[in-house]
Design a protein around this motif. Sequence first.
Motif, mmCIF file in Angstrom:
data_model
loop_
_atom_site.group_PDB
_atom_site.id
_atom_site.type_symbol
_atom_site.label_atom_id
_atom_site.label_comp_id
_atom_site.label_asym_id
_atom_site.label_seq_id
_atom_site.Cartn_x
_atom_site.Cartn_y
_atom_site.Cartn_z
ATOM 1 N N ARG A 102 -5.643 6.049 -1.702
ATOM 2 C CA ARG A 102 -4.367 6.669 -1.363
ATOM 3 C C ARG A 102 -3.351 6.430 -2.469
ATOM 4 O O ARG A 102 -3.248 5.327 -2.998
ATOM 5 N N LYS A 103 -2.600 7.466 -2.782
ATOM 6 C CA LYS A 103 -1.521 7.316 -3.745
ATOM 7 C C LYS A 103 -0.309 6.675 -3.048
ATOM 8 O O LYS A 103 -0.031 6.955 -1.881
ATOM 9 N N GLY A 104 0.406 5.846 -3.795
ATOM 10 C CA GLY A 104 1.636 5.258 -3.286
ATOM 11 C C GLY A 104 2.839 6.073 -3.729
ATOM 12 O O GLY A 104 2.726 7.032 -4.496
ATOM 13 N N TYR A 105 4.017 5.674 -3.267
ATOM 14 C CA TYR A 105 5.235 6.420 -3.581
ATOM 15 C C TYR A 105 5.554 6.407 -5.082
ATOM 16 O O TYR A 105 6.089 7.388 -5.608
ATOM 17 N N PHE A 106 5.225 5.318 -5.761
ATOM 18 C CA PHE A 106 5.509 5.265 -7.194
ATOM 19 C C PHE A 106 4.668 6.283 -7.964
ATOM 20 O O PHE A 106 5.120 6.858 -8.946
ATOM 21 N N SER A 137 0.828 -1.204 0.000
ATOM 22 C CA SER A 137 0.000 0.000 0.000
ATOM 23 C C SER A 137 0.863 1.254 0.000
ATOM 24 O O SER A 137 0.575 2.229 -0.709
ATOM 25 N N GLU A 138 1.960 1.244 0.765
ATOM 26 C CA GLU A 138 2.852 2.399 0.830
ATOM 27 C C GLU A 138 3.516 2.660 -0.523
ATOM 28 O O GLU A 138 3.615 3.805 -0.964
ATOM 29 N N LEU A 139 3.944 1.609 -1.184
ATOM 30 C CA LEU A 139 4.668 1.774 -2.450
ATOM 31 C C LEU A 139 3.729 2.041 -3.626
ATOM 32 O O LEU A 139 4.011 2.901 -4.470
ATOM 33 N N PHE A 140 2.621 1.297 -3.696
ATOM 34 C CA PHE A 140 1.783 1.335 -4.897
ATOM 35 C C PHE A 140 0.413 1.989 -4.680
ATOM 36 O O PHE A 140 -0.332 2.201 -5.636
ATOM 37 N N GLY A 141 0.079 2.312 -3.430
ATOM 38 C CA GLY A 141 -1.210 2.926 -3.150
ATOM 39 C C GLY A 141 -2.307 1.887 -2.969
ATOM 40 O O GLY A 141 -2.093 0.692 -3.170
ATOM 41 N N HIS A 142 -3.501 2.350 -2.596
ATOM 42 C CA HIS A 142 -4.626 1.424 -2.439
ATOM 43 C C HIS A 142 -5.939 2.154 -2.735
ATOM 44 O O HIS A 142 -6.018 3.388 -2.708
ATOM 45 N N GLU A 143 -6.961 1.356 -2.998
ATOM 46 C CA GLU A 143 -8.306 1.874 -3.234
ATOM 47 C C GLU A 143 -9.098 1.861 -1.926
ATOM 48 O O GLU A 143 -8.799 1.094 -1.009
ATOM 49 N N LYS A 144 -10.093 2.689 -1.873
ATOM 50 C CA LYS A 144 -10.955 2.744 -0.705
ATOM 51 C C LYS A 144 -11.611 1.380 -0.474
ATOM 52 O O LYS A 144 -12.133 0.766 -1.396
ATOM 53 N N GLY A 145 -11.572 0.902 0.760
ATOM 54 C CA GLY A 145 -12.202 -0.355 1.115
ATOM 55 C C GLY A 145 -11.420 -1.592 0.722
ATOM 56 O O GLY A 145 -11.912 -2.705 0.871
ATOM 57 N N SER A 146 -10.180 -1.432 0.229
ATOM 58 C CA SER A 146 -9.398 -2.593 -0.209
ATOM 59 C C SER A 146 -8.943 -3.458 0.965
ATOM 60 O O SER A 146 -8.634 -4.633 0.794
ATOM 61 N N PHE A 147 -8.901 -2.896 2.151
ATOM 62 C CA PHE A 147 -8.575 -3.669 3.350
ATOM 63 C C PHE A 147 -9.109 -2.893 4.558
ATOM 64 O O PHE A 147 -9.508 -1.723 4.450
ATOM 65 N N THR A 148 -9.126 -3.544 5.695
ATOM 66 C CA THR A 148 -9.631 -2.904 6.911
ATOM 67 C C THR A 148 -8.817 -1.657 7.226
ATOM 68 O O THR A 148 -7.594 -1.713 7.327
ATOM 69 N N GLY A 149 -9.481 -0.561 7.363
ATOM 70 C CA GLY A 149 -8.795 0.690 7.658
ATOM 71 C C GLY A 149 -8.582 1.556 6.441
ATOM 72 O O GLY A 149 -8.186 2.719 6.569
ATOM 73 N N ALA A 150 -8.839 1.025 5.236
ATOM 74 C CA ALA A 150 -8.674 1.806 4.008
ATOM 75 C C ALA A 150 -9.944 2.617 3.777
ATOM 76 O O ALA A 150 -10.806 2.274 2.968
ATOM 77 N N ILE A 151 -10.066 3.725 4.519
ATOM 78 C CA ILE A 151 -11.303 4.519 4.461
ATOM 79 C C ILE A 151 -11.325 5.474 3.270
ATOM 80 O O ILE A 151 -12.340 6.099 2.984
ATOM 81 N N ALA A 152 -10.186 5.570 2.580
ATOM 82 C CA ALA A 152 -10.120 6.425 1.390
ATOM 83 C C ALA A 152 -9.025 5.921 0.476
ATOM 84 O O ALA A 152 -8.111 5.212 0.906
#
Length: 390
Positions: free
Chosen positions: A102-106, A85-100
């Motif tokens: 997020r862009k990753g470092y890449f 998630s830190e490197l590549f980002g994540h979509e909202k709801g993709s895992f517990t706690g992913a409330i929005a």
Amino acid sequence: MTATDSQDIQQAKQRFGIIGNSPALLEAVARAIRVAPIDLSVLVTGESGSGKEFFPKIIHQFGARKHKKYIAVNCGAIPEGTIDSELFGHEKGSFTGAIAARKGYFEEADGGTLFLDEVAELPLTTQARLLRVLESGEFLKVGSSAVQKTDVRIVAATNVDLQKAVRQGKFREDLYYRLSTVSIVVPNLHDRGSDIHLLARKFASDFSRKYMTGPVSFSDDAVRAMTLYRWPGNVRQLKNIVEQLALFNAGEEISRQQIVEALPVDHSGLSTPVHSRQPHDYESERKMLWQLVLSLKSEIRELREAMTSSGNSTTLRGAEFSEVTPVTSLIKYSDSDLLGVTPPATSLEDAEKNTIADTLARNNGNKRKTAEDLNISLRTLYRKIQDYGL
């Protein structure tokens, strides 16, 4: 090296506060400058604390991406469960706690440089994702099936032997070759000679100015002690030691003894070769001492036999025999000792004690020289001196 190269090296040193003139250091800086304009992946290797973090900055500033973002990521400091998630980002709801989303470092570093420190700590699944980015510039956010593109230059660093990690199955071989298109080896502090003194003076001066204390200097013996020491923590450890000395000895000249006392107990054996990392085998050293005693005994016996056979038998066996008695009295065992018969333990201890005492006397009490002559560590010598009450 051309004049332009030298100017670039000096510019890089001044810009990033790099202290030192050792050939290995200058070569590493020059290599970073030369590869900077060419958009290749770079692998920086070196021990922890040796200053690897300067080189991706040099590559970024001397390259075409210098006006874009530079992001440094410590891969070893991010939990395995969140590294993707830190490197590549994540979509909202993709895992517990992913409330929005997020862009990753890449994504954040698009067009710029991404420095992956401690790259060997990446999980194998993340290594596969990283390989894809390196090969195609494509990645997927966690929880997304939409392929995204990024244009990022990767500079990675590690203090781990990646080839060994590949053999152990801990690091992907294809990723290793992709990352190490160009390699830069940062020298260890103990290989940098006079740079150690330069750095110590710089750290002492910085501390004095920052905390308004009297500056410290270093005696010649202290400088030699610092040069002999291995510095397993490299520049970071040297800075820590110098700041301690500058705090408690403000305005003084630092002696060799103060340097030794400030060093960790496990690493204070300054007589030990600086490249030695193996623990001392005291039993082997004990056997080595005994072999030395037997060797001396054998040489004395051969000398006595040679003198006897040279026509001086009457003299040696007659009234003047007492003249050679002090020499032959060193031989305390029969010839059977040389044929593999183990002498009593007490006799071995006596021989070891006498050998150490004689060597100490020959070196006028110089323990470091005595340890070198006996081929044992300084710590072992001190222990034996205490055991035997010498």
